[in-house]
Every structure is written in C-alpha cells, then in structure tokens.
Motif scaffolding. Structure first.
Motif, PDB file in Angstrom:
ATOM      1  N   ARG A 309      50.121  40.988  54.436  1.00 31.34           N
ATOM      2  CA  ARG A 309      49.468  42.272  54.452  1.00 31.34           C
ATOM      3  C   ARG A 309      48.501  42.601  53.271  1.00 31.34           C
ATOM      4  NH1 ARG A 309      54.929  44.138  54.961  1.00 31.34           N
ATOM      5  NH2 ARG A 309      55.270  44.586  53.021  1.00 31.34           N
ATOM      6  N   ARG A 310      48.825  42.020  52.140  1.00 33.61           N
ATOM      7  CA  ARG A 310      47.604  41.916  50.921  1.00 33.61           C
ATOM      8  C   ARG A 310      46.393  41.164  51.505  1.00 33.61           C
ATOM      9  NH1 ARG A 310      46.600  38.955  46.781  1.00 33.61           N
ATOM     10  NH2 ARG A 310      48.581  37.948  46.625  1.00 33.61           N
ATOM     11  N   TYR A 311      46.649  39.949  51.919  1.00 31.91           N
ATOM     12  CA  TYR A 311      45.455  39.205  52.532  1.00 31.91           C
ATOM     13  C   TYR A 311      44.605  40.059  53.548  1.00 31.91           C
ATOM     14  CZ  TYR A 311      47.146  35.143  50.102  1.00 31.91           C
ATOM     15  OH  TYR A 311      47.627  34.188  48.908  1.00 31.91           O
ATOM     16  N   GLN A 312      45.403  40.387  54.535  1.00 34.26           N
ATOM     17  CA  GLN A 312      44.630  41.064  55.521  1.00 34.26           C
ATOM     18  C   GLN A 312      44.013  42.611  55.076  1.00 34.26           C
ATOM     19  OE1 GLN A 312      48.373  40.518  58.432  1.00 34.26           O
ATOM     20  NE2 GLN A 312      46.865  41.882  59.444  1.00 34.26           N
ATOM     21  N   SER A 313      44.654  43.004  54.055  1.00 39.70           N
ATOM     22  CA  SER A 313      43.578  43.998  53.329  1.00 39.70           C
ATOM     23  C   SER A 313      42.361  43.764  52.861  1.00 39.70           C
ATOM     24  CB  SER A 313      44.613  44.763  52.295  1.00 39.70           C
ATOM     25  OG  SER A 313      44.838  44.242  51.275  1.00 39.70           O
ATOM     26  N   LEU A 314      42.393  42.350  52.201  1.00 42.19           N
ATOM     27  CA  LEU A 314      41.360  41.833  51.842  1.00 42.19           C
ATOM     28  C   LEU A 314      40.196  41.715  52.815  1.00 42.19           C
ATOM     29  CD1 LEU A 314      42.612  39.500  49.108  1.00 42.19           C
ATOM     30  CD2 LEU A 314      41.491  41.609  48.937  1.00 42.19           C
ATOM     31  N   GLY A 315      40.453  41.702  54.287  1.00 41.55           N
ATOM     32  CA  GLY A 315      39.557  41.410  55.141  1.00 41.55           C
ATOM     33  C   GLY A 315      39.729  40.094  55.977  1.00 41.55           C
ATOM     34  N   VAL A 316      40.948  39.328  55.343  1.00 45.60           N
ATOM     35  CA  VAL A 316      41.383  38.142  56.147  1.00 45.60           C
ATOM     36  C   VAL A 316      42.045  38.220  57.402  1.00 45.60           C
ATOM     37  CG1 VAL A 316      42.856  36.109  55.785  1.00 45.60           C
ATOM     38  CG2 VAL A 316      41.696  37.021  53.905  1.00 45.60           C
ATOM     39  N   ARG A 317      41.521  37.581  58.409  1.00 42.41           N
ATOM     40  CA  ARG A 317      42.182  37.676  59.803  1.00 42.41           C
ATOM     41  C   ARG A 317      43.563  37.335  59.930  1.00 42.41           C
ATOM     42  NH1 ARG A 317      37.150  34.875  61.046  1.00 42.41           N
ATOM     43  NH2 ARG A 317      37.993  32.902  60.669  1.00 42.41           N
ATOM     44  N   PRO A 318      44.416  38.051  60.642  1.00 42.76           N
ATOM     45  CA  PRO A 318      45.860  37.910  60.624  1.00 42.76           C
ATOM     46  C   PRO A 318      46.197  36.361  60.659  1.00 42.76           C
ATOM     47  CG  PRO A 318      45.311  39.750  61.983  1.00 42.76           C
ATOM     48  CD  PRO A 318      43.892  39.102  61.776  1.00 42.76           C
ATOM     49  N   TYR A 319      45.786  35.749  61.667  1.00 39.27           N
ATOM     50  CA  TYR A 319      46.121  34.241  62.007  1.00 39.27           C
ATOM     51  C   TYR A 319      45.806  33.543  60.674  1.00 39.27           C
ATOM     52  CZ  TYR A 319      46.163  29.392  63.514  1.00 39.27           C
ATOM     53  OH  TYR A 319      46.518  28.050  63.729  1.00 39.27           O
ATOM     54  N   ALA A 321      45.744  34.461  57.615  1.00 33.73           N
ATOM     55  CA  ALA A 321      46.602  35.133  56.569  1.00 33.73           C
ATOM     56  C   ALA A 321      48.060  34.450  56.726  1.00 33.73           C
ATOM     57  CB  ALA A 321      46.879  36.563  56.629  1.00 33.73           C
ATOM     58  N   ARG A 322      48.508  34.366  58.107  1.00 32.64           N
ATOM     59  CA  ARG A 322      49.778  33.493  58.327  1.00 32.64           C
ATOM     60  C   ARG A 322      49.708  32.271  57.856  1.00 32.64           C
ATOM     61  NH1 ARG A 322      49.562  35.855  63.549  1.00 32.64           N
ATOM     62  NH2 ARG A 322      49.555  33.668  64.538  1.00 32.64           N
ATOM     63  N   ILE A 323      48.762  31.203  58.097  1.00 29.21           N
ATOM     64  CA  ILE A 323      48.800  30.011  57.752  1.00 29.21           C
ATOM     65  C   ILE A 323      48.653  29.772  56.267  1.00 29.21           C
ATOM     66  CG2 ILE A 323      47.480  28.007  57.807  1.00 29.21           C
ATOM     67  CD1 ILE A 323      48.556  28.677  60.406  1.00 29.21           C
ATOM     68  N   LEU A 324      47.954  30.596  55.321  1.00 28.63           N
ATOM     69  CA  LEU A 324      47.709  30.600  53.918  1.00 28.63           C
ATOM     70  C   LEU A 324      48.964  31.013  53.490  1.00 28.63           C
ATOM     71  CD1 LEU A 324      44.253  32.558  53.493  1.00 28.63           C
ATOM     72  CD2 LEU A 324      44.751  29.957  53.248  1.00 28.63           C
ATOM     73  N   VAL A 325      49.836  31.925  54.084  1.00 27.28           N
ATOM     74  CA  VAL A 325      51.022  32.397  53.343  1.00 27.28           C
ATOM     75  C   VAL A 325      52.191  31.323  53.455  1.00 27.28           C
ATOM     76  CG1 VAL A 325      53.166  33.752  53.339  1.00 27.28           C
ATOM     77  CG2 VAL A 325      50.649  34.563  53.136  1.00 27.28           C
ATOM     78  N   ALA A 326      52.087  30.402  55.087  1.00 29.44           N
ATOM     79  CA  ALA A 326      53.074  29.614  55.351  1.00 29.44           C
ATOM     80  C   ALA A 326      52.879  28.227  54.299  1.00 29.44           C
ATOM     81  CB  ALA A 326      52.931  29.367  56.712  1.00 29.44           C
ATOM     82  N   GLU A 327      51.732  28.020  54.194  1.00 30.60           N
ATOM     83  CA  GLU A 327      51.203  26.681  53.344  1.00 30.60           C
ATOM     84  C   GLU A 327      51.135  27.018  51.914  1.00 30.60           C
ATOM     85  OE1 GLU A 327      51.846  23.683  54.632  1.00 30.60           O
ATOM     86  OE2 GLU A 327      51.954  24.191  56.583  1.00 30.60           O
ATOM     87  N   ARG A 328      52.187  27.105  51.024  1.00 30.38           N
ATOM     88  CA  ARG A 328      51.802  27.851  49.712  1.00 30.38           C
ATOM     89  C   ARG A 328      50.721  26.971  48.960  1.00 30.38           C
ATOM     90  NH1 ARG A 328      57.044  29.150  46.558  1.00 30.38           N
ATOM     91  NH2 ARG A 328      55.377  30.361  45.291  1.00 30.38           N
ATOM     92  N   HIS A 329      50.427  25.715  49.223  1.00 34.24           N
ATOM     93  CA  HIS A 329      49.382  24.973  48.113  1.00 34.24           C
ATOM     94  C   HIS A 329      48.036  25.488  48.883  1.00 34.24           C
ATOM     95  CE1 HIS A 329      48.164  21.933  51.606  1.00 34.24           C
ATOM     96  NE2 HIS A 329      49.156  22.283  51.974  1.00 34.24           N
ATOM     97  N   LEU A 330      48.007  25.738  50.150  1.00 35.62           N
ATOM     98  CA  LEU A 330      46.647  26.444  50.372  1.00 35.62           C
ATOM     99  C   LEU A 330      46.468  27.959  50.030  1.00 35.62           C
ATOM    100  CD1 LEU A 330      46.750  25.425  54.355  1.00 35.62           C
ATOM    101  CD2 LEU A 330      45.456  24.045  52.497  1.00 35.62           C
ATOM    102  N   GLY A 331      47.814  28.887  50.087  1.00 34.28           N
ATOM    103  CA  GLY A 331      47.533  30.217  49.817  1.00 34.28           C
ATOM    104  C   GLY A 331      47.115  30.167  48.131  1.00 34.28           C
ATOM    105  N   GLU A 332      47.503  29.084  47.097  1.00 37.07           N
ATOM    106  CA  GLU A 332      47.314  29.127  45.898  1.00 37.07           C
ATOM    107  C   GLU A 332      45.674  28.779  45.652  1.00 37.07           C
ATOM    108  OE1 GLU A 332      48.038  26.511  41.760  1.00 37.07           O
ATOM    109  OE2 GLU A 332      49.370  26.239  43.732  1.00 37.07           O
TER     110      GLU A 332
END
Length: 482
Positions: A309-319, A321-332
């Motif tokens: 939800r936070r990533y999407q509030s920044l303007g990131v597309r939902p898809y 955001a899901r990948i960035l959260v699922a792959e923690r090294h990418l999210g970091e």
C-alpha cells in the motif's frame, strides 16, 4: 486446468507448518540447524528417554506470538501444551507435544492481494499453535526406510485456515502471502526446499450455491508452490469426476505424486479423537502476559500488505509493488534509491529490469555494490533533466556498477551528454533523410511509424546521445520543408 465439472464448487482449507528461526529445539538445547549429519543433533529429551523433562524455548514462544500477531490473531492470557498420541517411526516419544484446546493464537486473518493491489479475499485463520516437529523418514531403495531424528523437537507453528479458499490459484496465492508475512515478521526463513515451510490441504467439493460441506480429503507431500497448485487442481478434478458419475468421495489422506502428476491414496483421515489428546503433564500452562504480547506487537516491522500500500501511495504500479515486496532484496534496493531522491516509479522500473538483470547475470548484489541505489538516484536525475538519453543511461548504469564510478563523472569523461540542440543535430538529421528516401516517402504518405524509424537512425548515428523528442521535431520540420 479446466475448472471442476460444471455445478461444483471447490472448498479448500490449508494447514501450514512453519519451522521457527531458533538456534535450539523446542524443549531441549540441541541445535535446530538444517543439513547436519543424520542423528547428530539429539539428546535424551528429544529422544524421549525415561526421566528426561522438557523445558520450553522462550525464543520459540516469542516467534510464535510474532506470527500470530502478524496474522491479526487474538492472543489469550494463557495457552496449554497437549500430548498428541500416535505411533510412527520418526516420532521417538510415541507422542508429539502440541497444542489443542488452548492454542496460542485464534481468530486471525490473511488478505489475498488482487491485481489492483486491493484485497480480493479475506481468509480467516482459525488458529496458530506451537508444537515440536517430528523426525524425518528417508526411503532408500537399497536400505529401506531410514530415520533421521535431527529434526525431532525443532519448534514449529501450525497455521490452520478456515475453508475459505475456492481454487488452487487462491491456495497458492494464500501460501505465497503467508510465506512473505512470516519472512517479514522475522519468524522463519520459510524455505519449502528445506522443509521449513510445509503445507497440507483439505479439499472437498459441494454443489454450487450450497452451504453444505462435501467429503473432506487431505492432500499431503506438496513440496513447492507449483506442487500445491497442481495437486489441488488434480484433486478437485478427481473428486468432480467421481461425483459426476454418482460415486462417493472417500474421506482419506492422499499423497501428491510429483512425477506422475496424481494424488494417491494413503490412510483414512484421522479425527482429533484418534490422537487421544490430553494435557502435557510435564509442562504447566503457558502464561502470555498482556504487556509482553503488546511489546512483541509493537516490535513487528512493516508487513507485506502495508508495504505494498505504501509503495502504491508513492505512485508505483500495483504489479511492480507486488514484485518489490515479494523479492525483499529488490525492495531494499528500491527503498534506498527512493530515499536518495529517485522518482518512485522510475526507481521501480530500473530496479525490476536493469538491477535485477545485473544481479542474475553476475551474482552480485547489494553486499558487493553497497552504494548502487544512491548512484542510480543520481543517474535518474541526469536522465530526468535531459542530460543523457535512455540508451546512454543503461550503458552508464552498467559501467558504474562494474567500475564503482560516479555516473556524472562517467558521463562527463566519456562525452556522452545528450544532444538536444537542433543545430548540433542538423547535419546528422540531413544525412539520415538522404540515406532513407523510402522512409521519408512513407512518412509523407501518412505512415507515422516511418518517423520512429528515422529517429532510431539518428539515435544510432549519435550512439544514443540525441534527444529523441528533439530529433523527431527536427526530422518532421526538414521533411515538411523539403
């Protein structure tokens, strides 16, 4: 898979075992490490020898509470350990210390994310209870069945969902979301390949629109997310065929055969009374003081749903955001790039495409390139103000990762600043038009893609330095004039 025969609804509930990330076992000091030589991490307590007494692992209780709280469970003031009695070669005591009537967490939930990032289904969690793991039976064609008791006594939680899932795809999505939640909560490494995340499923079919329950079949031996999906698809189809032919579905436990792609019958499905649960006489009730529970609750990090939800509030597309959260090294990587000033969607694009490709190709990550996110932010700033073109930015990105150089310095030293001045592009544009008369004629006939081709030729000639918009404007003007 095609859905089960028309007129039937699939009903699925999952029982998920998660090994807790402790250094020692649940009731003794033996190491809980994976992969050690068989039967080396054992002692009188986990072997159930006469006179040995269990002592609860406080860290395991804390991690179990973290898991229950991450799932929104209600935590009672006390829980109780029970003996679950059954005989199997990998259960040395002849019983398993578990929780039955008074588990550690009850009445939780987990929301499945939809394509738009909003929850598509809420799955209720019936209970989260703490128990010890069994040993492991190894079936060897030469020596028969061998038993490794290293795993016996390793702390587990069992997370039991209500039968709220309606397809194999939903079951897989639930399991993936549960894995991510446990990982973010710091409860477990949740590696299915090492057995620290294991899943059994209860599957039944009922007439569409009916509220009655069908005959329950338990499916075991699913060792990957793919296996869960395939096994449940097969089992739903199998039951639909039986019911459509007027045949009964037998209440039983079935095992997924990965090689053949079928479920095979095992034993009859046990009921709770078959295990003769009774309170564990060697352990008192487990007190769960409200202050301790609240301390653990406040220590929980941001969980996957909140982070999406936070990533999407920044303007990131939902898809994305899901990948960035699922792959923690990418999210970091993404988080740090944004903190350094990168525009969020641009940072997401470069993280998921360029950075991920680099990691896969080289095996190097943030440990080897610790300042890469901050340098990406600088690179994206150059790109945003038109100092470099997209193709040049990709080249500079690779160069800065390999050399450790600053992107601004790399661009300045190599003379790859973007050319946006039409006067500088004029000679190249005229040369491209002269060499591509057919494309010019096509454009004059109304074929707009001919202009894209001509712009591409300008970009190629300038080795990616030309500003595409400026090149397009110049080419259009020269064609109109000429």
């Amino acid at each position: 898979m095609t859905s089960p025969a028309q007129g039937w609804e699939v009903v699925i509930g999952l029982e998920v075992h998660v090994e807790l990330a402790t250094r020692s076992k649940m009731f003794c000091a033996c190491p809980a490490t994976f992969g050690d030589l068989p039967n080396t991490n054992v002692c009188p307590v986990c072997l159930g020898l006469p006179g040995s007494l269990p002592v609860p692992n406080r860290r395991a209780i804390e991690l179990a509470l973290r898991a229950a709280l991450a799932l929104g469970c209600r935590i009672p003031p006390a829980a109780r350990f029970d003996r679950k009695n059954y005989h199997y070669p990998d259960l040395p005591k002849g019983y398993q210390i578990s929780q039955y009537e008074e588990p550690l967490g009850i009445q939780g939930h987990l929301d499945l994310p939809g394509e738009d990032g909003e929850p598509r289904r809420r799955v209720r969690i019936r209970r989260v209870h703490l128990e010890e793991d069994t040993g492991k039976s190894v079936h060897d064609p030469e020596f028969g069945t061998l038993v490794d008791l290293n795993r016996a006594g390793v702390p587990l939680i069992e997370i039991v969902s209500e039968p709220d899932l309606r397809s194999a795809d939903e079951a897989r999505a639930y399991l993936e979301e549960l894995r991510d939640t446990m990982l973010y909560a710091g409860v477990s490494d949740v590696k299915m390949e090492e057995g620290s995340l294991r899943c059994d499923a209860n599957v039944s079919l009922r007439p569409a629109g009916s509220q009655a329950w069908g005959t329950l079949v338990e499916v075991k031996n699913m060792n990957s997310f793919r296996s869960v999906k395939l096994a449940l698809e097969y089992e739903a189809e199998r039951q639909a065929r039986l019911l459509s032919e007027g045949l009964p579905v037998r209440r039983e436990t079935r095992h997924w055969d990965e090689r053949e792609g079928v479920t095979r019958p095992g034993r009859g499905k046990e009921e709770a009374e078959d295990y003769r649960y009774f309170p564990e006489p060697d352990l008192p009730p487990l007190a769960l003081p409200a202050a301790w529970v609240e301390e653990i609750r406040t220590s929980l990090p941001e969980l996957p749903a909140a982070r999406r939800r936070r990533y999407q509030s920044l303007g990131v597309r939902p898809y994305d955001a899901r990948i960035l959260v699922a792959e923690r090294h990418l999210g970091e990587f993404f988080e740090r790039a944004v903190q350094a000033g990168a525009e969020p969607q641009a940072a997401a694009n470069w993280t998921l495409v360029e950075w991920q490709a680099y990691v896969k190709e080289t095996g190097k990550g943030l440990a080897e390139r610790p300042d890469a996110p901050e340098k990406l932010a600088k690179l994206l700033a150059l790109l945003a103000r038109g100092a470099i073109s997209g193709p040049v930015a990709k080249d500079v990105f690779r160069e800065m990762l390999e050399t450790g150089g600053d992107p601004e310095a790399i661009v300045a030293a190599s003379g790859r600043q973007q050319i946006a001045d039409e006067k500088e592009l004029l000679a190249v544009a005229r040369e491209v038009l002269s060499a591509n008369e057919k494309a010019v004629a096509d454009y004059r006939k109304g074929k707009r893609n001919a202009l894209a081709f001509l712009v591409g030729q300008v970009m190629r000639t300038t080795r990616g330095r030309a500003n595409p918009e400026a090149a397009a404007r110049l080419l259009e003007r020269l064609i109109e004039e000429g």
